[in-house]
Design a protein around this motif. Sequence first.
Motif, mmCIF file in Angstrom:
data_model
loop_
_atom_site.group_PDB
_atom_site.id
_atom_site.type_symbol
_atom_site.label_atom_id
_atom_site.label_comp_id
_atom_site.label_asym_id
_atom_site.label_seq_id
_atom_site.Cartn_x
_atom_site.Cartn_y
_atom_site.Cartn_z
ATOM 1 N N VAL A 285 0.845 -1.212 0.000
ATOM 2 C CA VAL A 285 0.000 0.000 0.000
ATOM 3 C C VAL A 285 0.870 1.247 0.000
ATOM 4 O O VAL A 285 0.609 2.220 -0.741
ATOM 5 C CB VAL A 285 -0.950 -0.014 1.216
ATOM 6 C CG1 VAL A 285 -1.649 1.340 1.353
ATOM 7 C CG2 VAL A 285 -1.978 -1.128 1.073
ATOM 8 N N LEU A 286 1.903 1.272 0.853
ATOM 9 C CA LEU A 286 2.796 2.429 0.906
ATOM 10 C C LEU A 286 3.509 2.632 -0.439
ATOM 11 O O LEU A 286 3.655 3.767 -0.913
ATOM 12 C CB LEU A 286 3.826 2.246 2.020
ATOM 13 C CG LEU A 286 3.297 2.364 3.454
ATOM 14 C CD1 LEU A 286 4.377 2.004 4.461
ATOM 15 C CD2 LEU A 286 2.801 3.779 3.707
ATOM 16 N N TRP B 2 2.428 1.665 -3.353
ATOM 17 C CA TRP B 2 1.441 2.153 -4.342
ATOM 18 C C TRP B 2 1.152 3.628 -4.142
ATOM 19 O O TRP B 2 1.078 4.396 -5.098
ATOM 20 C CB TRP B 2 0.169 1.317 -4.184
ATOM 21 C CG TRP B 2 -0.964 1.851 -5.023
ATOM 22 C CD1 TRP B 2 -1.180 1.665 -6.337
ATOM 23 C CD2 TRP B 2 -2.027 2.705 -4.555
ATOM 24 N NE1 TRP B 2 -2.309 2.313 -6.753
ATOM 25 C CE2 TRP B 2 -2.844 2.970 -5.669
ATOM 26 C CE3 TRP B 2 -2.367 3.220 -3.302
ATOM 27 C CZ2 TRP B 2 -3.990 3.747 -5.562
ATOM 28 C CZ3 TRP B 2 -3.503 4.000 -3.207
ATOM 29 C CH2 TRP B 2 -4.306 4.273 -4.324
ATOM 30 N N ARG B 3 1.030 4.041 -2.841
ATOM 31 C CA ARG B 3 0.726 5.448 -2.561
ATOM 32 C C ARG B 3 1.900 6.356 -2.942
ATOM 33 O O ARG B 3 1.699 7.454 -3.488
ATOM 34 C CB ARG B 3 0.409 5.612 -1.064
ATOM 35 C CG ARG B 3 0.069 7.051 -0.652
ATOM 36 C CD ARG B 3 -1.121 7.585 -1.423
ATOM 37 N NE ARG B 3 -1.477 8.934 -1.004
ATOM 38 C CZ ARG B 3 -2.114 9.801 -1.761
ATOM 39 N NH1 ARG B 3 -2.488 9.466 -2.998
ATOM 40 N NH2 ARG B 3 -2.401 10.984 -1.307
ATOM 41 N N GLN C 172 1.820 6.731 -6.586
ATOM 42 C CA GLN C 172 0.726 7.638 -6.987
ATOM 43 C C GLN C 172 1.113 9.096 -6.751
ATOM 44 O O GLN C 172 0.878 9.970 -7.597
ATOM 45 C CB GLN C 172 -0.541 7.291 -6.185
ATOM 46 C CG GLN C 172 -1.761 8.105 -6.622
ATOM 47 C CD GLN C 172 -2.966 7.816 -5.759
ATOM 48 O OE1 GLN C 172 -2.837 7.661 -4.546
ATOM 49 N NE2 GLN C 172 -4.137 7.717 -6.379
ATOM 50 N N MET C 173 1.720 9.397 -5.584
ATOM 51 C CA MET C 173 2.086 10.778 -5.258
ATOM 52 C C MET C 173 3.238 11.276 -6.128
ATOM 53 O O MET C 173 3.249 12.428 -6.555
ATOM 54 C CB MET C 173 2.471 10.879 -3.776
ATOM 55 C CG MET C 173 1.305 10.626 -2.815
ATOM 56 S SD MET C 173 1.821 10.602 -1.088
ATOM 57 C CE MET C 173 2.338 12.273 -0.872
#
Length: 640
Positions: free
Chosen positions: A32-33, A35-36, A39-40
Amino acid sequence: MKRSPKDTEASTRLVTRRAAVLGGVQLCLAGVLGWRMRQMQVEQADQFRLLAEENRINIRLIAPARGLIFDRNGTPLAENAQNYRVVIVREDAGDVEAAIARLRQLIYIDDDEVERALKEISRRSPFVPVTITEQRSWDDVAIVAVNAPALPGITPDVGLSRHYPLGQDFAHVIGYVGPVSDYDLGRIEDDDPLLQIPKFQIGKTGVEQKYEHDLRGSAGARRIEVNAAGRVMRELDRDDGVPGSDLQLTVDSGLQNFCEARLALGLSASAVVMDIETGDLTAVGNAPSFDPNKFVRGISVADYRDLTGNKYRPLANKAVQGAYPPGSTFKMLVTLAALDAGELNATETIYCGGFTKLGDRRFHCWKRGGHGRVNLEQSLQQSCDVFYYELAQRVGIERIAECARAFGIGERFDLPMSAVTAGVMPDMDWKRDRYGESWKVGDSLNAAIGQGFVLSSPLQLAVMSARIASGRAVMPRLVKSVDGVEIPLESAAPLPFRPEHLALIRKGMYSVSNTARGTAFRSRIEPPALKLAGKTGTSQVRSVVVDNSEVPWEQRDHALFVAYAPYDTPRYAVSVVIEHGGGGSSAAAPVARDIMLYALHGGLPPLDAYPAADRRGVEEMFARLDLRETTRAGGERSRA
């Protein structure tokens, strides 16, 4: 106790399952980290880059330079002076009171300034710079700059502040500027962001107020880079905006200074000088006056109380705001109305026995014994009241009012000064609308000698004199050019009166000043080429006639004088009103003569312009005048 192999195997399987679950959870979180972060950093990179830039870059307004104001010869009347100040931005300073306390350890700031600043900070947005103290020395600014690292949110700054180099001379004409107040924001419909800048100066009165939009200019902006603590790192870009427009007025600073100084020898007075050909107002004087520079920085309570409590009203622009009974200066218009109506000719005489009886009431002449038989010229020369009581009954108020309005009485002139009055030129409809009463013959008799309901300003009386002299509907003008572009002169149409009738009025005014029985003979001008034509006036402020020396100043008559000169080739018109000055011939006429002579000579007139008997007294009077040296020498004014 020794564990069996079976127990050991079961324990191992349990640990393995927990490790697998924990590892799976950790793997999910890492995914998740990751992926985030992707994304950022990839998908939303532009958005966050913009946000970062907005947090790093501040945009602040720059107040433009206010337009300058000059007299007709280019002498500065309103300038911009450098103003060193210290400002604070609340969002950068953190604890505002602590920041200001640190600042006060470096430079002296009085408690009133701190209190005003804290009040202003609480009312403004956190990113808006607020002035803590201003009008500081360069040493103070240097101290603040050197200690900048210890003063987050506090920076030295330099701006412009209004300055009036000629002080009191033009206080009533130019007016003054002051910080934008809540009252100003509620009164004016203007969404200019400049008005939100704390202590931004706008015009409060006079030309400064009436030409506010031209003088203000347009805001500029600067983009600055700040660090995480809010400290300004560097200026990235700067747009200084558009300076305000410069104005050139029609007034002459030398003549204005003389006018103010001459009026100041009295108690409360005003005067207007007008160019007959163009309508230019070359002087608009008031006494007493005040220093407009005190209002720019914020006048003290004590100083303001002194001004408002002064019975001579130094804050009032009496020249355009004051509405006075015109007294006998109104008689020229009554005469012209009678000539125009065919109710009078140049040779007809009317007997003055000292009064006119109307019903049970007597209307007295100022000369109790009467003037005997007088004609038109003699009635003006000696200011016989009974002559005009008779004309009023012949002509009626409607014709008199129509004639007076043609000469500017009752008209509000569109000039950029505060509270320009229209005065009052009454007629039957006016009285019915105002008081719900019908007009009476006695009202006409009072109006015929410039009393009763008739009210006029010194400005209107100057316009009246200029129109009599020229025979044209000349209009007063105060602004000569805007940013170097000349304001076109309006063509003055001929007045709707026969030239020969106007010539009779002028001849009567000439007799007032140049014949032995004229009421202003003692204030005559000697050189034949500069002869003055005028008319005295004395207007009552109470119904009972008593000696002015026997009553308090506030109950004495007003003294008036109107004139133009030279008689043969009229150039200037002058009006003077001395509040509660007594007689027009003794109080107002000498002042008007002095002002007229200064205007004609472009400086202090030679003594031989005066009657021989007056020269010593005039010389002593000149020595008492508080004049600028350039005015005394006549060096600020051309004779063109």
